[in-house]
Design an enzyme around this catalytic site. Structure first.
Site, PDB file in Angstrom:
ATOM      1  N   GLU A   1       6.270   0.414  -2.294  1.00 54.56           N
ATOM      2  CA  GLU A   1       5.838   0.215  -3.690  1.00 54.56           C
ATOM      3  C   GLU A   1       6.984  -0.206  -4.602  1.00 54.56           C
ATOM      4  O   GLU A   1       6.757  -0.947  -5.554  1.00 54.56           O
ATOM      5  CB  GLU A   1       5.210   1.505  -4.226  1.00 54.56           C
ATOM      6  CG  GLU A   1       4.760   1.362  -5.680  1.00 54.56           C
ATOM      7  CD  GLU A   1       3.807   2.459  -6.148  1.00 54.56           C
ATOM      8  OE1 GLU A   1       3.652   3.484  -5.459  1.00 54.56           O
ATOM      9  OE2 GLU A   1       3.208   2.239  -7.229  1.00 54.56           O
TER      10      GLU A   1
ATOM     11  N   ASP B   1       4.581   4.685   0.355  1.00 57.05           N
ATOM     12  CA  ASP B   1       4.461   5.011  -1.068  1.00 57.05           C
ATOM     13  C   ASP B   1       5.262   6.286  -1.275  1.00 57.05           C
ATOM     14  O   ASP B   1       4.829   7.355  -0.881  1.00 57.05           O
ATOM     15  CB  ASP B   1       2.992   5.210  -1.471  1.00 57.05           C
ATOM     16  CG  ASP B   1       2.841   5.308  -2.993  1.00 57.05           C
ATOM     17  OD1 ASP B   1       1.715   5.154  -3.481  1.00 57.05           O
ATOM     18  OD2 ASP B   1       3.861   5.552  -3.687  1.00 57.05           O
TER      19      ASP B   1
ATOM     20  N   ILE C   1       6.084   8.155  -3.862  1.00 53.27           N
ATOM     21  CA  ILE C   1       5.368   9.181  -4.625  1.00 53.27           C
ATOM     22  C   ILE C   1       4.024   8.579  -5.019  1.00 53.27           C
ATOM     23  O   ILE C   1       3.966   7.692  -5.880  1.00 53.27           O
ATOM     24  CB  ILE C   1       6.116   9.653  -5.896  1.00 53.27           C
ATOM     25  CG1 ILE C   1       7.501  10.201  -5.570  1.00 53.27           C
ATOM     26  CG2 ILE C   1       5.280  10.730  -6.616  1.00 53.27           C
ATOM     27  CD1 ILE C   1       8.307  10.661  -6.781  1.00 53.27           C
ATOM     28  N   ASP C   2       2.965   9.052  -4.392  1.00 58.60           N
ATOM     29  CA  ASP C   2       1.616   8.591  -4.775  1.00 58.60           C
ATOM     30  C   ASP C   2       1.051   9.658  -5.715  1.00 58.60           C
ATOM     31  O   ASP C   2       0.846  10.798  -5.314  1.00 58.60           O
ATOM     32  CB  ASP C   2       0.749   8.425  -3.535  1.00 58.60           C
ATOM     33  CG  ASP C   2      -0.575   7.796  -3.892  1.00 58.60           C
ATOM     34  OD1 ASP C   2      -0.572   6.794  -4.628  1.00 58.60           O
ATOM     35  OD2 ASP C   2      -1.627   8.322  -3.470  1.00 58.60           O
TER      36      ASP C   2
ATOM     37  N   THR D   1       2.337   9.400  -9.268  1.00 58.28           N
ATOM     38  CA  THR D   1       3.575   9.551 -10.051  1.00 58.28           C
ATOM     39  C   THR D   1       3.324  10.224 -11.398  1.00 58.28           C
ATOM     40  O   THR D   1       4.128  11.045 -11.857  1.00 58.28           O
ATOM     41  CB  THR D   1       4.244   8.181 -10.276  1.00 58.28           C
ATOM     42  OG1 THR D   1       4.626   7.642  -8.999  1.00 58.28           O
ATOM     43  CG2 THR D   1       5.486   8.290 -11.136  1.00 58.28           C
TER      44      THR D   1
ATOM     45  N   ASP E   1      -0.885   2.722  -1.072  1.00 56.06           N
ATOM     46  CA  ASP E   1      -1.626   3.929  -1.458  1.00 56.06           C
ATOM     47  C   ASP E   1      -2.534   4.405  -0.325  1.00 56.06           C
ATOM     48  O   ASP E   1      -2.771   5.592  -0.158  1.00 56.06           O
ATOM     49  CB  ASP E   1      -2.550   3.622  -2.654  1.00 56.06           C
ATOM     50  CG  ASP E   1      -1.829   3.211  -3.927  1.00 56.06           C
ATOM     51  OD1 ASP E   1      -2.251   2.215  -4.543  1.00 56.06           O
ATOM     52  OD2 ASP E   1      -0.848   3.887  -4.304  1.00 56.06           O
TER      53      ASP E   1
END
Ligand code: LIP
Length: 298
Positions: free
Chosen positions: A84, A100, A102-103, A105, A239
């Site tokens: 990402e 990802d 931090i999915d 955020t 994601d």
């Protein structure tokens, strides 16, 4: 209607690929990045914005992606990587790591405990919907002390902090009025307005709606029966890559609209008995949109 699933064609896995080893590596990477974003979180997060003022990125997103990329490059130097926060890198093995860091955020910034790290390895062209498939993956939920994981044909599991694996399976839900459905919304105000409109016909037809804020965790929660179904517009490959496989290996199905593959246009995930009814309800709700002008994607 041909329905693409994460496990639909083993032929695309390069000969000699050890899927079990890739799955364990994905678990290690997701768990390490999950521990990092918890333990190294500074007192003051620097929050910048990306696609809109509501689309945040912090120094922890970037640092966690760097940590993942360094681990992957050290262990699998000839694989490609697609994440990402940084530019994609090319590879020569036919395998691409889709990450990802931090999915969820927004949740991470607020300390709201519904965020995850998603790590998957896929075959095919991850930039083209329908042209790629996840073959192994893991989603770490640090605040729950769990790592969901799967490999193609190996089933889906939730691993706890002691290292114990519990198999996960989708719920047996078949009827919309008694189904708990999750969804989410993008960052652009006009898209959010459209997505809100699309929710109006859905809400009275299901048991209730949940909006968690991490697509990867929503997919894992459908896989483990904590939700009966999930749909969202505007979801990127990073994601959904790991969660797609975990859901499929738990007996679920993830598709796009009308048999198309999952894509930023739409993803709909549920156990097989519920999937068609949920898809048809969402398709009906979206039918009012002019997809060119009003597409409610991210
Ligand atoms: C999030 C998605 C979630 C969506 C949020 C956000 P991010 O990803 O996982 O499903 O509803 O708006 O886009 O931006 O936190 O990586």
């Amino acid at each position: 209607m041909t329905t693409p699933t994460a496990g639909s064609s083993a032929r695309d896995v390069p000969d000699g690929t050890d899927l079990a080893a890739l799955e364990e590596f994905a678990v290690d990477c997701a768990a390490a990045a999950g521990a990092f974003i918890e333990e190294a979180r500074p007192a003051e997060l620097r929050v910048a914005t990306k696609s809109s003022e509501t689309d945040p990125v912090t120094q922890m997103d970037s640092a966690a992606e760097r940590l993942l990329r360094e681990r992957i490059a050290a262990a699998r130097p000839d694989d490609a990587c697609h994440g990402e926060e940084e530019e994609a890198t090319r590879g020569t093995t036919g395998l691409t790591w889709v990450i990802d860091p931090i999915d969820g955020t927004v949740n991470y910034v607020y300390g709201y405990p519904f965020y995850s790290v998603s790590v998957a390895v896929v075959t095919g062209d991850v930039t083209t919907p329908g042209a790629w498939r996840p073959v192994a993956g893991a989603v770490a939920h640090p605040r729950a002390g769990l790592v969901y994981h799967a490999r193609r044909g190996g089933g889906a599991f939730a691993r706890d902090a002691s290292g114990r694996d519990e198999p996960v399976r989708v719920s047996g839900a078949v009827d919309l009025p008694t189904s708990l459905i999750a969804t989410g919304f993008g960052y652009d105000a006009d898209k959010r307005r459209a997505q809100g409109k699309a929710l109006v016909p859905v809400l009275p037809r299901v048991r209730d709606i949940r909006r968690g804020g991490s697509a990867a965790l929503d997919l894992c929660h459908v896989a483990s029966g904590l939700l009966d179904g999930y749909y969202e517009m505007g979801i990127n490959a990073w994601d959904m890559a790991a969660g797609w496989l975990i859901l499929t290996e738990a007996g679920g199905l993830l598709t796009g609209l009308d048999g198309r593959p999952p894509s930023p246009d739409l993803i709909v995930g549920a156990g097989q008995p519920l999937h068609q009814a949920l898809h048809d309800l969402v398709a009906e709700a979206l039918a009012a949109f002019d997809w060119s002008a009003d597409a409610p994607g991210r």
